[in-house]
Design an enzyme around this catalytic site. Structure first.
Site, PDB file in Angstrom:
ATOM      1  N   TYR A 135       2.329  -0.918  -5.456  1.00 32.51           N
ATOM      2  CA  TYR A 135       3.639  -2.081  -5.747  1.00 32.51           C
ATOM      3  C   TYR A 135       3.842  -1.561  -6.398  1.00 32.51           C
ATOM      4  O   TYR A 135       5.805  -1.998  -6.836  1.00 32.51           O
ATOM      5  CB  TYR A 135       2.459  -2.876  -5.966  1.00 32.51           C
ATOM      6  CG  TYR A 135       1.831  -3.798  -4.216  1.00 32.51           C
ATOM      7  CD1 TYR A 135       1.716  -2.359  -3.425  1.00 32.51           C
ATOM      8  CD2 TYR A 135       1.810  -4.545  -4.321  1.00 32.51           C
ATOM      9  CE1 TYR A 135       1.427  -3.262  -2.504  1.00 32.51           C
ATOM     10  CE2 TYR A 135       1.448  -5.603  -3.635  1.00 32.51           C
ATOM     11  CZ  TYR A 135       0.791  -5.002  -2.210  1.00 32.51           C
ATOM     12  OH  TYR A 135       0.657  -5.030  -1.257  1.00 32.51           O
ATOM     13  N   ASP A 246      -4.362  -7.504  -2.414  1.00 33.03           N
ATOM     14  CA  ASP A 246      -3.788  -8.037  -1.330  1.00 33.03           C
ATOM     15  C   ASP A 246      -3.903  -8.313   0.089  1.00 33.03           C
ATOM     16  O   ASP A 246      -3.669  -9.639   0.370  1.00 33.03           O
ATOM     17  CB  ASP A 246      -1.818  -7.278  -1.444  1.00 33.03           C
ATOM     18  CG  ASP A 246      -1.022  -8.445  -1.511  1.00 33.03           C
ATOM     19  OD1 ASP A 246      -1.358  -9.517  -0.808  1.00 33.03           O
ATOM     20  OD2 ASP A 246       0.157  -8.083  -1.186  1.00 33.03           O
ATOM     21  N   ASP A 250      -5.897 -12.056   1.889  1.00 30.01           N
ATOM     22  CA  ASP A 250      -5.807 -12.505   2.897  1.00 30.01           C
ATOM     23  C   ASP A 250      -6.586 -12.896   3.638  1.00 30.01           C
ATOM     24  O   ASP A 250      -6.747 -14.561   4.608  1.00 30.01           O
ATOM     25  CB  ASP A 250      -4.396 -12.532   3.348  1.00 30.01           C
ATOM     26  CG  ASP A 250      -3.059 -12.848   2.866  1.00 30.01           C
ATOM     27  OD1 ASP A 250      -2.740 -13.720   1.720  1.00 30.01           O
ATOM     28  OD2 ASP A 250      -2.015 -13.269   3.743  1.00 30.01           O
TER      29      ASP A 250
HETATM   30  C1  LIG Z   1       4.891 -10.005  -3.420  1.00 31.19           C
HETATM   31  C2  LIG Z   1       3.451  -9.815  -3.423  1.00 31.19           C
HETATM   32  C3  LIG Z   1       3.157  -8.486  -3.455  1.00 31.19           C
HETATM   33  C4  LIG Z   1       3.243 -10.674  -3.924  1.00 31.19           C
HETATM   34  C5  LIG Z   1       1.954 -10.920  -2.899  1.00 31.19           C
HETATM   35  O1  LIG Z   1       1.549 -10.899  -1.600  1.00 31.19           O
HETATM   36  C6  LIG Z   1       0.925 -11.608  -3.571  1.00 31.19           C
HETATM   37  O2  LIG Z   1       0.353 -11.161  -4.173  1.00 31.19           O
HETATM   38  O3  LIG Z   1      -0.181 -11.887  -2.356  1.00 31.19           O
HETATM   39 MG   LIG Z   2      -0.505 -11.602  -0.822  1.00 29.51          MG
END
Ligand SMILES: CC(C)CC(=O)C(=O)O
Ligand SMILES: [Mg+2]
Ligand SMILES: NC(=O)C1=CN([C@@H]2O[C@H](COP(=O)(O)OP(=O)(O)OC[C@H]3O[C@@H](n4cnc5c(N)ncnc54)[C@H](O)[C@@H]3O)[C@@H](O)[C@H]2O)C=CC1
Length: 356
Positions: A135, A246, A250
């Site tokens: 990132y 990340d 989720d």
């Molecule tokens: C802009 C992304 C890196 C943000 C994201 O998906 C997160 O931090 O979970």
């Molecule tokens: Mg995220």
């Protein structure tokens, strides 16, 4: 104590307003100051992370962040896109440790898409490195492909990299967190393919020598994704890099019933932090008053605990959230037969009313 409030875009302002309401109801004298960030920052000041917003975030004792991003800004040059605001804040404030606790409140066992017996009692902590990896790695961009069968065509490229010190400090965070829990760390990598993550594995193994009371296992990220939905309760602390964390967080969000339930703390070396829900700006439901504010409210509780030293107030908020769930109140994302559907504001009001 000064708190910077950065609501951002989409559902950000709606959910942040509920967390602010809860903070105001605690009876403490917080100084709160708001500023535009993300698409809102770009619209007001021509930049997603305006100078004044960054200054406020740096000066404050803690930052409460909503979310940034809107499809209408997706065609802007990358440096001006809303997401650069949260990436910039993480980098500028050295927020390298992202803690995402995935806890299933018993009342929400039926809200998860997984069988209740798979998720009931879930309490895992995902620790995501937040300021390195692909990132932030350079170089990156689009260039002429230098070799191979597509030589001469355009190619997109990014750089995955981790410095030894970056891995060491996040590994220490993970082992220390595990010591306060079930003393088990799963380090998630892709050491079978990537040089960066073989190095990650070697360094985590070395740091582990200082924590022999904590059990360490290594797991490839593809297997970890599978195990998270197969037997999530087998995990205690998961530590991983920025991109894998990340994605995995989720997935873990759905174990808790909804991504609207997953708070986060992003900390520097001195526990100064930025607190935000793990989800994004949800443009698909923005402005409808239906977003779940609990991840943001629970993030505010983490802020009180980690950055402001107000443990009892953090407990009050978390207990109030448990009470509203026990009362059967549910935003649409966690609604199920027999529960009472409420909107964002009603849920915020209910948490305030449930503060003991
Ligand atoms: C802009 C992304 C890196 C943000 C994201 O998906 C997160 O931090 O979970
Ligand atoms: Mg995220
Ligand atoms: N830290 C941040 O500010 C983040 C920003 N983003 C940005 O957010 C925008 C939307 O991204 P998506 O990939 O759609 O992810 P998202 O997390 O915003 O939404 C994914 C799905 O979850 C739902 N959802 C999210 N939060 C919810 C809540 N509190 N209550 C109920 N439902 C909720 C949304 O309605 C959507 O269906 C993009 O511009 C993205 O770049 C994405 C992740 C983190």
């Amino acid at each position: 104590m000064k708190i910077a409030i950065l609501p951002g875009d989409g559902i950000g302002p709606e959910i942040t307003a509920q967390a602010v309401k809860v903070l105001n109801a605690l009876g403490e004298s917080f100084e709160m100051e708001s500023a535009e960030v993300g698409g809102a920052g770009y619209a007001a000041h021509g930049h997603p992370l305006p100078e004044g917003t960054l200054k406020l975030a740096k000066e404050a004792d803690a930052v409460l962040f909503g979310a940034v991003g809107d499809y209408k800004y997706d065609t802007l040059e990358r440096a001006l896109r809303p997401e650069q605001a949260i990436l910039g804040l993480r980098r500028e404030l050295n927020l390298f440790a992202n803690l995402r606790p995935a806890i299933l409140y018993p009342e929400l066992a039926g809200a998860s898409t997984l069988k209740p017996e798979v998720v009931s009692g879930l309490d895992i902590l995902i620790i995501r490195e937040l300021t390195g990896d692909i990132y932030f790695g350079k170089p990156r961009g689009v260039r002429e492909c230098p070799d191979g069968p597509f030589k001469g065509q355009r190619e997109g490229f990014d750089t995955m990299r981790y410095a030894e010190g970056e891995i060491r400090r996040i590994a220490h965070v993970a082992f220390q967190a595990a010591r306060k829990r079930d003393k088990r760390v799963t380090s998630v990598d892709k050491a079978n393919v990537l040089e960066t993550f073989q190095f990650w594995r070697d360094i985590v193994t070395d740091v582990h020598k200082e924590y022999q009371d904590v059990a360490l296992e290594h797991m490839y990220v593809d297997n970890a994704a599978m195990q998270l939905v197969r037997a999530p309760k087998k995990f205690d602390v998961i530590v991983t890099g920025n991109m894998f964390g990340d994605i995995l967080s989720d997935a873990a969000a759905m174990l808790t019933g909804s991504i609207g339930m997953l708070p986060s703390a992003s900390l520097d070396a001195n526990n100064k932090g930025l607190y935000e829900p793990s989800h994004g700006s949800a443009p698909d439901i923005a402005g409808q008053g239906v977003a779940n504010p609990l991840a943001t409210i629970l993030s505010a509780a983490m802020m009180l605990r980690f950055s402001l030293g107000l443990t009892e107030q953090a407990d009050r908020i978390e207990n109030a959230v448990k009470r509203v769930l026990a009362q059967g109140l549910r935003t649409p994302d966690i609604h199920e037969a027999g529960s009472t559907k409420v909107g964002t504001e009603e849920m915020g009001n209910a948490v305030v009313a449930a503060l003991a």
